[in-house]
Write a protein that holds these residues in place. Structure first.
Motif, mmCIF file in Angstrom:
data_model
loop_
_atom_site.group_PDB
_atom_site.id
_atom_site.type_symbol
_atom_site.label_atom_id
_atom_site.label_comp_id
_atom_site.label_asym_id
_atom_site.label_seq_id
_atom_site.Cartn_x
_atom_site.Cartn_y
_atom_site.Cartn_z
ATOM 1 N N ALA A 79 21.339 -42.704 31.219
ATOM 2 C CA ALA A 79 22.436 -42.035 30.518
ATOM 3 C C ALA A 79 21.878 -41.222 29.356
ATOM 4 O O ALA A 79 21.616 -41.752 28.270
ATOM 5 C CB ALA A 79 23.443 -43.058 30.011
ATOM 6 N N ASN A 129 21.072 -35.805 22.878
ATOM 7 C CA ASN A 129 19.668 -36.211 23.028
ATOM 8 C C ASN A 129 18.748 -35.040 23.333
ATOM 9 O O ASN A 129 17.537 -35.245 23.493
ATOM 10 C CB ASN A 129 19.522 -37.236 24.154
ATOM 11 C CG ASN A 129 20.256 -38.530 23.889
ATOM 12 O OD1 ASN A 129 21.090 -38.957 24.685
ATOM 13 N ND2 ASN A 129 19.951 -39.165 22.767
ATOM 14 N N GLN A 149 23.890 -29.373 27.931
ATOM 15 C CA GLN A 149 24.731 -30.191 28.809
ATOM 16 C C GLN A 149 24.155 -30.252 30.216
ATOM 17 O O GLN A 149 24.072 -31.336 30.831
ATOM 18 C CB GLN A 149 26.153 -29.621 28.851
ATOM 19 C CG GLN A 149 26.932 -29.774 27.563
ATOM 20 C CD GLN A 149 28.273 -29.063 27.606
ATOM 21 O OE1 GLN A 149 28.476 -28.116 28.386
ATOM 22 N NE2 GLN A 149 29.209 -29.498 26.768
ATOM 23 N N THR A 151 13.642 -34.350 24.654
ATOM 24 C CA THR A 151 14.645 -35.377 24.877
ATOM 25 C C THR A 151 14.295 -36.560 23.979
ATOM 26 O O THR A 151 13.194 -37.105 24.078
ATOM 27 C CB THR A 151 14.687 -35.819 26.347
ATOM 28 O OG1 THR A 151 14.915 -34.673 27.180
ATOM 29 C CG2 THR A 151 15.793 -36.837 26.586
ATOM 30 N N ALA A 198 20.916 -32.310 30.197
ATOM 31 C CA ALA A 198 21.204 -33.739 30.033
ATOM 32 C C ALA A 198 21.658 -34.349 31.354
ATOM 33 O O ALA A 198 21.233 -35.461 31.726
ATOM 34 C CB ALA A 198 22.262 -33.941 28.955
ATOM 35 N N GLY A 210 22.607 -37.964 26.925
ATOM 36 C CA GLY A 210 23.706 -37.124 26.472
ATOM 37 C C GLY A 210 23.225 -35.812 25.894
ATOM 38 O O GLY A 210 22.036 -35.617 25.605
ATOM 39 N N THR A 211 24.164 -34.898 25.689
ATOM 40 C CA THR A 211 23.844 -33.603 25.100
ATOM 41 C C THR A 211 23.173 -33.753 23.747
ATOM 42 O O THR A 211 22.257 -32.993 23.394
ATOM 43 C CB THR A 211 25.122 -32.762 24.964
ATOM 44 O OG1 THR A 211 25.754 -32.645 26.253
ATOM 45 C CG2 THR A 211 24.825 -31.374 24.421
ATOM 46 N N GLU A 219 19.355 -39.195 19.102
ATOM 47 C CA GLU A 219 20.117 -38.195 18.349
ATOM 48 C C GLU A 219 19.615 -38.070 16.920
ATOM 49 O O GLU A 219 19.615 -36.964 16.352
ATOM 50 C CB GLU A 219 21.600 -38.556 18.369
ATOM 51 C CG GLU A 219 22.238 -38.394 19.739
ATOM 52 C CD GLU A 219 23.752 -38.455 19.691
ATOM 53 O OE1 GLU A 219 24.334 -38.139 18.635
ATOM 54 O OE2 GLU A 219 24.361 -38.812 20.708
ATOM 55 N N SER A 255 19.535 -37.130 33.426
ATOM 56 C CA SER A 255 20.230 -38.382 33.741
ATOM 57 C C SER A 255 20.122 -38.708 35.218
ATOM 58 O O SER A 255 19.886 -39.859 35.600
ATOM 59 C CB SER A 255 21.703 -38.269 33.336
ATOM 60 O OG SER A 255 21.841 -38.104 31.946
#
Length: 399
Positions: A91, A96, A78, A254, A81, A93-94, A257, A85
């Protein structure tokens, strides 16, 4: 009886280069001063005292003695991310984010998830040697993308096109580059990414040294702003350099998903979960040590400027490329392999550097200096040591 054999994909590789180079330094007699080690890319200053405290607290906690999530601790995923970002104005996210045990392991995962044995991954020439050997051990073929000194060792889309074959599955780039230090401009990276999308291949982008871009450089690129980036981009990063914790082995991927989910299958067999205590400490350090990291960026930039001054007009030595942690230096001994030059530099004047041919057979005119290891006072000593160094036939004693 017949003796068992070992895997030739491993046994055919040369021994790890860093220990071999450092062994040369053991023959140096100290006559020119202390050994100057420009071989391995390690931070030339210690970790922050708070970082050490947080590591100790986490390591002594029962909370981190059991297995953790394969993808990494949720708190670090978190936090990272959010960090990415903000850095790229995108953007992320976790979902990713996948934490690994060092960036070399991240590259193993990226290679395995994109390319099967017998397929091909493109690497630059010069390349980071651990990338090339990783692919070789996995049975993945490599083809090289020519990067010329005249282009600042930055690959062109034409060179990538020229290297393409039907079996290519990915292109692996490192920026800021290891070994050259070259910083790939954002517009060039966008052009390369567009080409990868056109060709239907993955761009594996290793940004281990992104925290050492010149002050005020801004975001390294805008690739995460492409709406479809998850279908062609896998980014790698290491916490080792900016937080000065290479021994704790933490890297991060990174990616989309779907890619993260597939990499979890690989990681479950490689390590089950990344080291847990360092993850907890890094999750605290990322936001709280931002100003400390920014000051270190300025220090590394000052060391790069000092190296520029040292190399200016130095007896045929030429600084071809420099940035972040590395400089790619053309030695003045035409026709002599750089392994010979590097060995004699180490043994006779106490300067450890990596031979250029370790990064590709065409790179024998060069040496890699990992200048971030040395402070400005130490870097200033290079002018006298290199300037007085002569590689004449009657003075060579190879061992």
């Amino acid at each position: 009886m017949t003796a068992a054999t070992l895997n030739p994909l491993v046994t055919n590789l040369a021994s790890p280069p860093i220990p071999a180079v450092q062994a040369w330094g053991k023959s140096y007699d100290g006559s020119r001063g202390e050994l100057i080690d420009l071989s391995q890319a390690v931070p030339g200053y210690p970790a922050h005292v708070n970082m050490l405290q947080w590591l100790g607290e986490a390591a002594s906690s029962l909370a981190y003695t059991n297995y953790g999530p394969i993808e990494g601790e949720t708190v670090l995923r978190q936090t990272y991310a959010a960090h990415v970002s903000e850095l790229y104005d995108a953007a992320i996210g976790t979902g990713n984010v996948h934490i690994t045990s060092g960036c070399n392991q991240a590259f193993v995962c990226a290679s395995m998830v994109t390319a099967a044995a017998g397929s091909t991954v493109l690497v630059t020439d010069p390349f980071y040697f651990n990338h090339e050997t990783t692919l070789s051990m996995l049975g993945i073929n490599t083809r090289t993308v020519r990067c010329d000194a005249s282009e600042g060792f930055v690959p062109t889309t034409d060179a990538i096109h020229a290297a393409m074959t039907q079996d290519v599955r990915a292109l692996a780039l490192v920026t800021p580059n290891n070994p050259t230090g070259a910083i790939y401009p954002a517009n060039r990276l966008q052009s390369i990414f567009d080409l990868c999308r056109e060709l239907g291949i993955w761009l594996i982008l290793d940004e281990t040294y992104r925290d050492f871009l010149p002050d005020g450089a801004g975001a390294p690129h805008g690739l995460f702003s492409n709406v479809d980036w998850q279908g062609n981009l896998i980014q790698l990063y290491s916490f080792s350099k900016s937080l000065c914790i290479p021994g704790h082995r933490l890297g991060v991927i990174t990616a989309g998903e779907a890619v993260v989910n597939e990499i979890a299958k690989i990681m479950d067999n490689l390590q089950i979960c990344p080291p847990r205590a360092p993850q907890a400490a890094v999750a605290r350090a990322l936001p709280e040590l931002a100003e400390w990291r920014a000051r270190n960026r300025l220090e590394i930039e000052a060391r790069a400027k000092a190296l520029h001054q040292v190399m200016d007009g130095l007896n045929g030595w030429k600084l071809e490329s420099v940035g972040a942690y590395f400089a790619f230096v053309r030695h003045p001994f035409e026709g002599r392999v750089s392994a010979e030059v590097a060995e004699q530099l180490a043994k006779r004047v106490g300067v450890l550097a990596i031979p250029g041919e370790y990064f590709g057979v065409e790179q024998t005119p060069f040496l890699r200096f990992a200048f971030a290891n040395a402070d400005i006072t130490t870097i200033s000593q290079l002018r006298e040591r290199l300037g007085g160094f002569n590689l004449s036939p009657d003075s060579i004693t190879l061992g």
